[in-house]
Scaffold this motif. Sequence first.
Motif, PDB file in Angstrom:
ATOM      1  N   GLU A   1       0.816  -1.207   0.000  1.00  0.00           N
ATOM      2  CA  GLU A   1       0.000   0.000   0.000  1.00  0.00           C
ATOM      3  C   GLU A   1       0.853   1.263   0.000  1.00  0.00           C
ATOM      4  O   GLU A   1       0.388   2.333  -0.405  1.00  0.00           O
ATOM      5  CB  GLU A   1      -0.942  -0.007   1.206  1.00  0.00           C
ATOM      6  N   MET A   2       2.102   1.136   0.443  1.00  0.00           N
ATOM      7  CA  MET A   2       3.049   2.261   0.386  1.00  0.00           C
ATOM      8  C   MET A   2       3.683   2.399  -0.991  1.00  0.00           C
ATOM      9  O   MET A   2       4.453   3.325  -1.231  1.00  0.00           O
ATOM     10  CB  MET A   2       4.152   2.067   1.428  1.00  0.00           C
ATOM     11  N   GLY A   3       3.391   1.448  -1.882  1.00  0.00           N
ATOM     12  CA  GLY A   3       3.916   1.532  -3.238  1.00  0.00           C
ATOM     13  C   GLY A   3       5.010   0.546  -3.576  1.00  0.00           C
ATOM     14  O   GLY A   3       5.519   0.540  -4.703  1.00  0.00           O
ATOM     15  N   TYR A   4       5.358  -0.327  -2.629  1.00  0.00           N
ATOM     16  CA  TYR A   4       6.410  -1.313  -2.875  1.00  0.00           C
ATOM     17  C   TYR A   4       5.862  -2.529  -3.608  1.00  0.00           C
ATOM     18  O   TYR A   4       4.723  -2.960  -3.376  1.00  0.00           O
ATOM     19  CB  TYR A   4       7.025  -1.791  -1.554  1.00  0.00           C
ATOM     20  N   ARG A   5       6.693  -3.096  -4.494  1.00  0.00           N
ATOM     21  CA  ARG A   5       6.481  -4.461  -4.981  1.00  0.00           C
ATOM     22  C   ARG A   5       7.162  -5.372  -3.966  1.00  0.00           C
ATOM     23  O   ARG A   5       8.372  -5.275  -3.749  1.00  0.00           O
ATOM     24  CB  ARG A   5       7.125  -4.663  -6.345  1.00  0.00           C
ATOM     25  N   VAL A   6       6.397  -6.267  -3.353  1.00  0.00           N
ATOM     26  CA  VAL A   6       6.920  -7.008  -2.202  1.00  0.00           C
ATOM     27  C   VAL A   6       7.036  -8.500  -2.524  1.00  0.00           C
ATOM     28  O   VAL A   6       6.063  -9.144  -2.922  1.00  0.00           O
ATOM     29  CB  VAL A   6       6.002  -6.820  -0.976  1.00  0.00           C
ATOM     30  N   LEU A   7       8.229  -9.021  -2.324  1.00  0.00           N
ATOM     31  CA  LEU A   7       8.489 -10.451  -2.496  1.00  0.00           C
ATOM     32  C   LEU A   7       8.569 -11.101  -1.125  1.00  0.00           C
ATOM     33  O   LEU A   7       9.345 -10.662  -0.264  1.00  0.00           O
ATOM     34  CB  LEU A   7       9.806 -10.666  -3.240  1.00  0.00           C
ATOM     35  N   VAL A   8       7.757 -12.129  -0.904  1.00  0.00           N
ATOM     36  CA  VAL A   8       7.827 -12.918   0.318  1.00  0.00           C
ATOM     37  C   VAL A   8       8.050 -14.381  -0.070  1.00  0.00           C
ATOM     38  O   VAL A   8       7.617 -14.818  -1.134  1.00  0.00           O
ATOM     39  CB  VAL A   8       6.552 -12.784   1.182  1.00  0.00           C
ATOM     40  N   TYR A   9       8.744 -15.117   0.780  1.00  0.00           N
ATOM     41  CA  TYR A   9       9.001 -16.523   0.485  1.00  0.00           C
ATOM     42  C   TYR A   9       9.068 -17.308   1.789  1.00  0.00           C
ATOM     43  O   TYR A   9       9.268 -16.742   2.869  1.00  0.00           O
ATOM     44  CB  TYR A   9      10.299 -16.684  -0.313  1.00  0.00           C
ATOM     45  N   ASP A  10       8.880 -18.629   1.685  1.00  0.00           N
ATOM     46  CA  ASP A  10       8.934 -19.512   2.849  1.00  0.00           C
ATOM     47  C   ASP A  10      10.348 -20.041   3.034  1.00  0.00           C
ATOM     48  O   ASP A  10      10.941 -20.602   2.102  1.00  0.00           O
ATOM     49  CB  ASP A  10       7.978 -20.699   2.673  1.00  0.00           C
ATOM     50  N   LEU A  11      10.877 -19.882   4.222  1.00  0.00           N
ATOM     51  CA  LEU A  11      12.168 -20.477   4.537  1.00  0.00           C
ATOM     52  C   LEU A  11      12.051 -21.998   4.499  1.00  0.00           C
ATOM     53  O   LEU A  11      10.964 -22.558   4.699  1.00  0.00           O
ATOM     54  CB  LEU A  11      12.629 -20.022   5.923  1.00  0.00           C
ATOM     55  N   TYR A  12      13.165 -22.671   4.254  1.00  0.00           N
ATOM     56  CA  TYR A  12      13.148 -24.135   4.191  1.00  0.00           C
ATOM     57  C   TYR A  12      12.660 -24.727   5.520  1.00  0.00           C
ATOM     58  O   TYR A  12      13.042 -24.286   6.603  1.00  0.00           O
ATOM     59  CB  TYR A  12      14.541 -24.667   3.879  1.00  0.00           C
TER      60      TYR A  12
END
Length: 306
Positions: free
Chosen positions: A82-93
């Motif tokens: 919502e602040m304008g970032y493209r956000v990448l999230v991922y699951d740790l092993y």
Amino acid sequence: MSYLVYLGLFVFVAALPIILELRRKPVSEKERGETTGDLAQLSQGITHYRWVGPVRGPVAVVVHGISTSSVAVEGLARGLGEMGYRVLVYDLYGRGLSDAVSGRQNRAFFLQQLTDMLEHQGLTEDITLVGYSMGGSIATAFASENPHYIKRVILVATAGVMTEESKFSRFCRRFPLIGDWAHGMFARRRARKAIPRSGNSQMASTVYAAQRQELKRRGYLPAVLSSRRGILSEVQEADHRRLARLDVPTIAIWAEKDHVIPIRALGVMAQWHRDVLQEVVPDAGHAMPYTHCSQLMQAIGKALRS
């Protein structure tokens, strides 16, 4: 004859944690098929990831903590979106829909996964790296070793400064073999008792449900113990001092009533990194990304404006 009986009983009791672990099911292809995210075949195994927020904009990468998958930072990711970032999230092993892979979950282990993930997505510069709890340790270590990637570091209740550890966790971490046995036998039960049945919001309830689901998965409990013996055993003073010398913009957000990462870590951080911008979320505990998400985003916004 009685000697053989006692020997057999001893072997059975010693092997019981292994038997319990093998009875748990690994991540299934059905579960992965239902995800709205994507899967990346990286050097250590399959990693589940997803993008949140607008299609274009500055990139933020969010790293979650030890005991819950990226669902725990979903609100944080959406807030950054919502602040304008493209956000990448991922699951740790060993968490979420990523593979449970072998190897001590130390600094090198987690930095390899993060490096692989960034290369897979073609991200090489101007990254805002965000880490929650153990994810803060990973973010700190990565930024210290790869400052050329980094535009800014945001640490949320970060580990690596000081941590309040239970006697049970300390025992399991410090003593191989007997610690592994005790963790395999009792950690799941202790964790289940600690998870609330419901939260103060839909977001919190979703995270608590995900935490209970994690406890049923093969590889999860060994991953948690390995992380405690690995990256969470580090005190990252040298990394923070290096970030200060390199003038890497750093924000640290703390929870006022955190019983895992105590608020006095704020003072220690200030000694290590004099230019760090620090904010405190009132009345929040360690779970603030999903119990006090709006207040957390306000604190991040205030720090960014500074």
